[in-house]
Design a protein around this motif. Structure first.
Motif, PDB file in Angstrom:
ATOM      1  N   LEU A  66      44.316 -18.443 -28.147  1.00  0.00           N
ATOM      2  CA  LEU A  66      43.432 -19.180 -27.240  1.00  0.00           C
ATOM      3  C   LEU A  66      43.114 -18.368 -25.987  1.00  0.00           C
ATOM      4  O   LEU A  66      42.296 -18.792 -25.161  1.00  0.00           O
ATOM      5  N   TYR A  67      43.777 -17.218 -25.849  1.00  0.00           N
ATOM      6  CA  TYR A  67      43.556 -16.374 -24.665  1.00  0.00           C
ATOM      7  C   TYR A  67      43.075 -14.980 -25.055  1.00  0.00           C
ATOM      8  O   TYR A  67      43.181 -14.040 -24.257  1.00  0.00           O
ATOM      9  N   ALA A  68      42.531 -14.848 -26.257  1.00  0.00           N
ATOM     10  CA  ALA A  68      42.003 -13.549 -26.702  1.00  0.00           C
ATOM     11  C   ALA A  68      40.843 -13.115 -25.814  1.00  0.00           C
ATOM     12  O   ALA A  68      39.931 -13.888 -25.554  1.00  0.00           O
ATOM     13  N   ASP A 112      40.805  -7.896 -36.833  1.00  0.00           N
ATOM     14  CA  ASP A 112      39.817  -6.992 -36.233  1.00  0.00           C
ATOM     15  C   ASP A 112      39.948  -6.876 -34.717  1.00  0.00           C
ATOM     16  O   ASP A 112      39.148  -6.182 -34.087  1.00  0.00           O
ATOM     17  N   ARG A 113      40.937  -7.572 -34.139  1.00  0.00           N
ATOM     18  CA  ARG A 113      41.011  -7.639 -32.681  1.00  0.00           C
ATOM     19  C   ARG A 113      41.260  -6.268 -32.065  1.00  0.00           C
ATOM     20  O   ARG A 113      42.114  -5.507 -32.503  1.00  0.00           O
ATOM     21  N   THR A 130      36.516  -2.244 -27.928  1.00  0.00           N
ATOM     22  CA  THR A 130      35.407  -3.129 -28.276  1.00  0.00           C
ATOM     23  C   THR A 130      34.100  -2.600 -27.695  1.00  0.00           C
ATOM     24  O   THR A 130      33.051  -2.648 -28.345  1.00  0.00           O
ATOM     25  N   ALA A 131      34.161  -2.074 -26.483  1.00  0.00           N
ATOM     26  CA  ALA A 131      32.969  -1.480 -25.867  1.00  0.00           C
ATOM     27  C   ALA A 131      32.480  -0.283 -26.677  1.00  0.00           C
ATOM     28  O   ALA A 131      31.274  -0.113 -26.885  1.00  0.00           O
ATOM     29  N   ARG A 132      33.418   0.534 -27.172  1.00  0.00           N
ATOM     30  CA  ARG A 132      33.044   1.680 -28.011  1.00  0.00           C
ATOM     31  C   ARG A 132      32.382   1.203 -29.300  1.00  0.00           C
ATOM     32  O   ARG A 132      31.424   1.822 -29.781  1.00  0.00           O
ATOM     33  N   GLU A 133      32.905   0.122 -29.864  1.00  0.00           N
ATOM     34  CA  GLU A 133      32.329  -0.423 -31.095  1.00  0.00           C
ATOM     35  C   GLU A 133      30.884  -0.845 -30.871  1.00  0.00           C
ATOM     36  O   GLU A 133      30.017  -0.598 -31.719  1.00  0.00           O
ATOM     37  N   VAL A 134      30.618  -1.456 -29.730  1.00  0.00           N
ATOM     38  CA  VAL A 134      29.254  -1.870 -29.402  1.00  0.00           C
ATOM     39  C   VAL A 134      28.353  -0.651 -29.242  1.00  0.00           C
ATOM     40  O   VAL A 134      27.229  -0.605 -29.768  1.00  0.00           O
TER      41      VAL A 134
END
Length: 339
Positions: free
Chosen positions: A78-80, A154-155, A161-165
């Protein structure tokens, strides 16, 4: 010739710190609702009798989403993405309140006859401040939305995550996905703070400092109004910034109009308001707590500034008195010669 308005009791950065502090505290307290409303808004609603074709969980309500997230990943689920979310909240609100206080002060100084801004002017001032804030802070919002919709397997962290974008087909400009929707959505905080100022003047005329319950009530009422008005755009923006649904086969949406058309085609017109339950509850609590905290923080800053000015005045007065006493002693010490 314009009439100079009364000087603001705080500099722009004072209002910005007060606003961003209140926003971070409020969003941290209700963050699970943010996760839930995002998950509800990005999923494609199933038709009666339709079953899941993949491993992605499907949520039927706010409580169902909370139960399934906790069952899959525990309370921490719930805090991801909370670190990125709070960074985004702090930066967005700091920028918003900073620019809002500047443009509002400039407007007041430009008036020949000092008077409070009208509702239309408040909305325009809020929209200008919101647009400037979005240009600088939307990359954090994009990354946070991706983090909130990632599965447990996938977390990734904020940077990954920024690199993935960035490595997607949009490249670095992917960090600004949904910018047009975000610029349109500046009407949300504009409506919120415009309504807040108007309600404050209507319900509590002439009252300079609101109590905590009064600030909470006005903040909650104004945010609920803004959320209901702009919910379809909020849903479209979340759809733009998250991974495309399975029906798109990995093809990202090109704009928020395309997102809305997809939702209406596959889920029906009412789905433009999906997730509105937790969205309103979250907005109600966040805005109420934000404005309540912001009012208190501004008051503390005003007291701090007054105290610092008082200390400075006392220091200058002592220095002036000491200089005068020294000059007087020096004058007496000079021998008087007579012829």
């Amino acid at each position: 010739m314009t009439v100079q308005s009364k000087p603001s009791p705080l500099p722009p950065w004072g209002y910005a710190v007060a606003g961003s502090t209140g926003a971070v505290l409020a969003n941290a307290l209700v963050y699970p609702l943010d996760i839930v409303k995002t998950r509800l808004q990005v999923q494609v609603r199933r038709k009666p009798g339709e079953t899941s074709e993949g491993s992605e969980p499907h949520y039927t309500s706010t409580w169902d989403a909370i139960s399934k997230i906790v069952a899959e990943d525990g309370i921490k689920g719930l805090y991801a993405g909370i670190n990125g979310a709070l960074l985004g909240v702090a930066s967005t609100n700091f920028a918003y309140f900073y620019w809002y206080s500047i443009v509002r002060e400039l407007y007041l100084k430009s008036q020949k006859v000092p008077k409070p801004p009208s509702t239309a002017v408040e909305l325009i001032l809020g929209a200008v401040a919101g647009a400037v804030a979005q240009l600088f802070t939307i990359p954090v919002a994009v990354v946070t939305t991706r983090q909130q919709t990632q599965s447990k397997e996938d977390r990734k962290g904020l940077i990954d995550t920024a690199r993935e974008v960035i490595h997607s087909e949009d490249g670095v400009f992917g960090l600004w996905r949904g910018l047009k929707a975000s610029l349109v959505l500046v009407v949300n905080p504009a409506i919120t703070y415009g309504a807040y100022e108007r309600l404050k003047g209507t319900l509590f005329p002439g009252k300079a400092r609101l109590t905590a319950p009064e600030a909470f009530l006005l903040g909650a009422m104004s945010k609920a109004l803004a959320t209901i008005t702009t919910q379809p755009l909020i849903v479209a923006k979340v759809g733009l910034q998250s991974k495309p649904p399975p029906q798109r086969e990995g093809k990202p949406f090109k704009g928020f109009i395309e997102v809305m058309q997809f939702i209406v085609k596959h889920e029906g017109l009412t789905s433009l308001f999906k997730g509105i339950g937790p969205q309103i509850v979250k907005g109600f609590l966040v805005q109420g707590l934000l404005m309540m905290t912001k009012e208190r923080m501004e008051f503390l800053f005003v007291l701090l500034f007054r105290y610092v000015r008082k200390l400075r005045s006392e220091h200058l007065a002592k220095a002036a008195a000491l200089a005068a006493a020294t000059a007087s002693k020096a004058k007496l010490a000079v021998p008087v010669t007579t012829r």
